[in-house]
Design an enzyme around this catalytic site. Sequence first.
Site, PDB file in Angstrom:
ATOM      1  N   ALA A  19       0.904  -1.240  -0.088  1.00 47.36           N
ATOM      2  CA  ALA A  19       0.041   0.051  -0.078  1.00 47.36           C
ATOM      3  C   ALA A  19       0.738   1.403  -0.184  1.00 47.36           C
ATOM      4  O   ALA A  19       0.569   2.242  -0.695  1.00 47.36           O
ATOM      5  CB  ALA A  19      -1.127  -0.084   1.239  1.00 47.36           C
ATOM      6  N   ASN A  45      -0.664   7.663   1.903  1.00 44.17           N
ATOM      7  CA  ASN A  45       0.373   6.327   2.585  1.00 44.17           C
ATOM      8  C   ASN A  45       1.017   6.620   3.634  1.00 44.17           C
ATOM      9  O   ASN A  45       1.278   5.782   4.463  1.00 44.17           O
ATOM     10  CB  ASN A  45       1.396   6.208   1.258  1.00 44.17           C
ATOM     11  CG  ASN A  45       0.680   5.688   0.298  1.00 44.17           C
ATOM     12  OD1 ASN A  45      -0.327   5.391   0.056  1.00 44.17           O
ATOM     13  ND2 ASN A  45       1.753   5.710  -1.001  1.00 44.17           N
ATOM     14  N   ASP A  63       7.625  34.678 -33.551  1.00 41.45           N
ATOM     15  CA  ASP A  63       7.529  35.487 -35.050  1.00 41.45           C
ATOM     16  C   ASP A  63       6.389  36.397 -34.791  1.00 41.45           C
ATOM     17  O   ASP A  63       5.773  36.351 -34.146  1.00 41.45           O
ATOM     18  CB  ASP A  63       7.198  34.519 -36.015  1.00 41.45           C
ATOM     19  CG  ASP A  63       8.185  33.292 -36.306  1.00 41.45           C
ATOM     20  OD1 ASP A  63       9.379  33.534 -35.715  1.00 41.45           O
ATOM     21  OD2 ASP A  63       7.886  32.310 -36.740  1.00 41.45           O
TER      22      ASP A  63
HETATM   23  P1  ATP Z   1       8.428  36.664 -38.988  1.00 40.91           P
HETATM   24  O1  ATP Z   1       7.513  35.496 -39.940  1.00 40.91           O
HETATM   25  O2  ATP Z   1       9.370  36.194 -38.124  1.00 40.91           O
HETATM   26  O3  ATP Z   1       7.825  37.827 -38.711  1.00 40.91           O
HETATM   27  P2  ATP Z   1       9.091  37.258 -41.798  1.00 40.91           P
HETATM   28  O4  ATP Z   1       8.121  36.013 -42.260  1.00 40.91           O
HETATM   29  O5  ATP Z   1       8.767  38.738 -41.975  1.00 40.91           O
HETATM   30  O6  ATP Z   1       9.426  36.888 -40.473  1.00 40.91           O
HETATM   31  P3  ATP Z   1      10.915  36.411 -43.586  1.00 40.91           P
HETATM   32  O7  ATP Z   1       9.984  35.488 -44.152  1.00 40.91           O
HETATM   33  O8  ATP Z   1      12.280  35.830 -43.326  1.00 40.91           O
HETATM   34  O9  ATP Z   1      10.378  36.787 -42.345  1.00 40.91           O
HETATM   35  O10 ATP Z   1      11.044  37.757 -44.686  1.00 40.91           O
HETATM   36  C1  ATP Z   1      11.999  38.699 -44.246  1.00 40.91           C
HETATM   37  C2  ATP Z   1      11.497  39.905 -45.202  1.00 40.91           C
HETATM   38  O11 ATP Z   1      11.846  39.208 -46.616  1.00 40.91           O
HETATM   39  C3  ATP Z   1      10.366  40.558 -45.148  1.00 40.91           C
HETATM   40  O12 ATP Z   1      10.463  41.379 -44.368  1.00 40.91           O
HETATM   41  C4  ATP Z   1      10.359  40.758 -46.669  1.00 40.91           C
HETATM   42  O13 ATP Z   1      10.849  42.166 -46.721  1.00 40.91           O
HETATM   43  C5  ATP Z   1      10.958  39.878 -47.566  1.00 40.91           C
HETATM   44  N1  ATP Z   1      10.070  39.098 -47.990  1.00 40.91           N
HETATM   45  C6  ATP Z   1       9.283  38.121 -47.541  1.00 40.91           C
HETATM   46  N2  ATP Z   1       8.662  37.172 -48.511  1.00 40.91           N
HETATM   47  C7  ATP Z   1       9.224  37.532 -49.606  1.00 40.91           C
HETATM   48  C8  ATP Z   1       8.966  37.187 -50.844  1.00 40.91           C
HETATM   49  N3  ATP Z   1       7.962  36.140 -51.160  1.00 40.91           N
HETATM   50  N4  ATP Z   1       9.686  37.536 -51.783  1.00 40.91           N
HETATM   51  C9  ATP Z   1      10.421  38.432 -51.658  1.00 40.91           C
HETATM   52  N5  ATP Z   1      10.785  39.041 -50.496  1.00 40.91           N
HETATM   53  C10 ATP Z   1      10.236  38.747 -49.357  1.00 40.91           C
END
Ligand code: ATP
Length: 919
Positions: A290, A686, A336
């Site tokens: 127990a 216990n 993020d």
């Molecule tokens: P978090 O999700 O942390 O807020 P984030 O998504 O803004 O970050 P990233 O996706 O790394 O971070 O994007 C960083 C930067 O890259 C953006 O601020 C933007 O200026 C540029 N960026 C994002 N997506 C694209 C894309 N599809 N084409 C071109 N440039 C982009």
Amino acid sequence: MTEAHGRIDPSPWHGLDPATVLEQLGVEACGGLSTPEVAERRAQCGANAIRPARRRGAVRIVLGQFADLMILVLIGAAVVSGVIGDAGDTLVILAIILLNGAIGAVQELRAERALAALRRLDAGTAAVLRDGAAATIPAEDLVPGDIVLLEAGRAVPADLRLIEAHGLQLGEAALTGESLPVEKGTAAIPDPALPLADRRNMAFKGTAVLDGRGRGVVVATGMATALGGIAGMLDTVEATRTPLQRRLTRFGRQITAAALLLCAIILGLGIARGEPPLLMLLTALSLAVAAIPEALPAVVTVLLALGARRMAAENALIRRLSAVETLGSVTVIGTDKTGTLTRNEMQATALWTAEGKLPVAALDVTDPAGRRLLSALALCNEVVPDAAGQPRGEPTEIALWRLAAAHGVDKAALERTAPRLGEIPFDSGRRRMATLHRGGEGCDLYVKGAPESVLPLCRAIAAGRGEASLNRPVLAQALERMASEGLRVLALAWRRCPVPLPQSEAALERDLTLLGFVGLFDPARPEARAAVATCRAAGITPIMITGDHPATALTLARQVGIATAEEDALTGRELAMLSDAELQAQLAGTRVFARVDPAQKLRIVAALQARGEVVAMTGDGVNDAPALARAEIGVAMGRGGTDVAREAAGLVLLDDNFATIVGAVREGRRIFDNIRKFVRYAVTCNSAEIWTIFLAPFLGLPVPLLPIQILWINLVTDGLPGLALAAEPAEAGVMQRRPRPPEESVFAQGLGRHVIWVGLLMAAVVLAIQAWGVQEGNPHWQTMVFTVLTLSQMGHVLAIRSERESLFRLGLRSNRPLLGAVTLTCLLQVAVVMLPPLNPLFGTAPLTAEEWAVCGLASCVVFVAVEIEKWMGRRKEGKGSALDPAGATRPLHPDSAARQEKGSKGNALGGGPGGEASW
Ligand code: ATP
């Protein structure tokens, strides 16, 4: 089919060329298998799943309940006593042991089932080609011959012979121990004895794509894969025990040693006093069975697993059980921005061109510069419309695609006249992407990305039919203004390329003409602000780590309450200049990190940890994986995240929402509280039993309980009521107290003291009843002792439902399973006392109304005493906060030693909703 542990592969797929492999497997590279073929193969090879090596079947779990040495000795002793004495007694003892084992088995099976459910939720997917079209299917459904599409971030779902590879790099550390990325190709390597690590044209299950893309044909699935051959090393959800389970197992061993010692003393003393030796042996053994908390680790698993299942229903999927426990200790959440704090529903709301800032609708499409901008938006874009014509892709890209479409530019039509010749895909390190198209007399290069990344490549700005020179201060100002409105700003640029094309990327991406900026608005999630406030009240500091522009990030951070108006952002560039020590110092006042590379996240996590923080960090990309693995809790995105990030994480957010992390922390704290409540309850019970039987002879009293009664108490008290504590709702102030230091013992904050004093009090009440009964010559004294001990435990379990609130405030109905368990236990106790057929079996006798009244009153003593203990605690807390108004704004965790000191002071100093935490 493959080599594992030196077994040579009878069918060396790596030695054959792709065409032969495809032919042997009966599949076309461009169409994949058909549905009937898949069904047929699936029936032949089964699911593509690795069976965990440690999985135990129901029978083994049930038998495992009786494999305990003490139980075996008890069964042996009961049988001997049956043979030489009363067989009826023995049968009841055996029945109770069986029942106890059954309850244990049910608990373990529940845990297994909950874990299996979690595993199913966590099962991966695979991108395949079937019936001539791309599809995403559960990885479990893959069959040999399936054509799998691989891209960066994807886990390899089965063993594949690669038939296409473009810059394909795999992380194979999990399988071969090779820590560097392995470059893959498709050429045959005719060497049957080639080690796994050198099979450069194979991709093995359990590895991951770090870069590039490719295609492979499935050659082995499930246990036939190389990973299946070494499945023992798999780190599945249940394979590793949580720190708490390890600590409780250790504690269980100490208690076992102490209980065995005490039982030996009880046995010796009893025999010395002339009690019947066999009865004494049975008593001591029953007591040992127990008192030994053998079920503790199993119950903890049940509580953790049930909690994890509940969390999954709230969109927080636990990948490692230890994360449930650690959640309650989190002091910093690094999150993020895009998608987590915002809705990730981008919409283009502003434009800036050589004309200056304009609303998106005002773009002049008759102007060549305007038309070029629209072409850039449509062509330098990865959106693919689905069958219904709806755009599919990244929200950023979709917003830009929509902007072009709104001005009548159709990407597909445009691509027919200007087909894409090449591309440099977006990557969050470079923060831009580029596409190359056939143009009038040569090639057109379009570049899109973060302004800081694109502007240095620009030489001029498009204006009307021609170009104007760049005025960089004006550009910087325009950018700053758009960003501080909270917009994500993208720059678009263009260039007519000379033919022949320059060979290097750098030579290609230069002398660009800026076309303009587009501002994208992404609204904050409505629940984000409240979730941030909850974090602060709970002593957790939320920080934002984003790849976006500092002004954009700060605007949102202020909006949701992460940063105040005075606080500034630290950029990745600034961060790179800081030494580790400087970074640690800087962390004290920084809530927003902007333009941070994923690789820098790891530095931030490490620096936070060096300050004694317990970090939860979100991430979605391949490059986030090291930071996720390093953080105490890596949090991956279920919707937008890669498999690689998911594998590295302890928690997956199925809705990518920041508020879900906060909800998970709350749930983690509740579960930990309930585990503590269970430990408090079980160990106190216990200890009360041990004290009662141990102390009786010192007071000149006979052995208070029969073996069967001891086992009965153990059965009815530990079983149901204990487990019903799992259903206990969160305490009212659960998110108003500071995080629990991870190194804090389960017995901290008065639990150890409680176990000792309440155990002694319970024993004192029971012994007082016994002494009174014996002195009065009441023949029912043993039944009363038995009843008071059982009912006192029921009073105790009700009183410990909250560590601070009174039961009257909580209300009985707020935990119905517990109310039901307590009621059932009380009814069973009445039955074994009042039903004549049960009396001989349990050594009981029906009690009179007065005796019941005495038992009832005596059983309330412990309940009242624990309620008084809580009341005193509440009073002290009230006084504490009145005397220490600074408590709410106390700085958090200068170092872990200080954390421990705070932990030992309990909740009294927890910050209120307004109490902002800093560290
Ligand atoms: P978090 O999700 O942390 O807020 P984030 O998504 O803004 O970050 P990233 O996706 O790394 O971070 O994007 C960083 C930067 O890259 C953006 O601020 C933007 O200026 C540029 N960026 C994002 N997506 C694209 C894309 N599809 N084409 C071109 N440039 C982009």
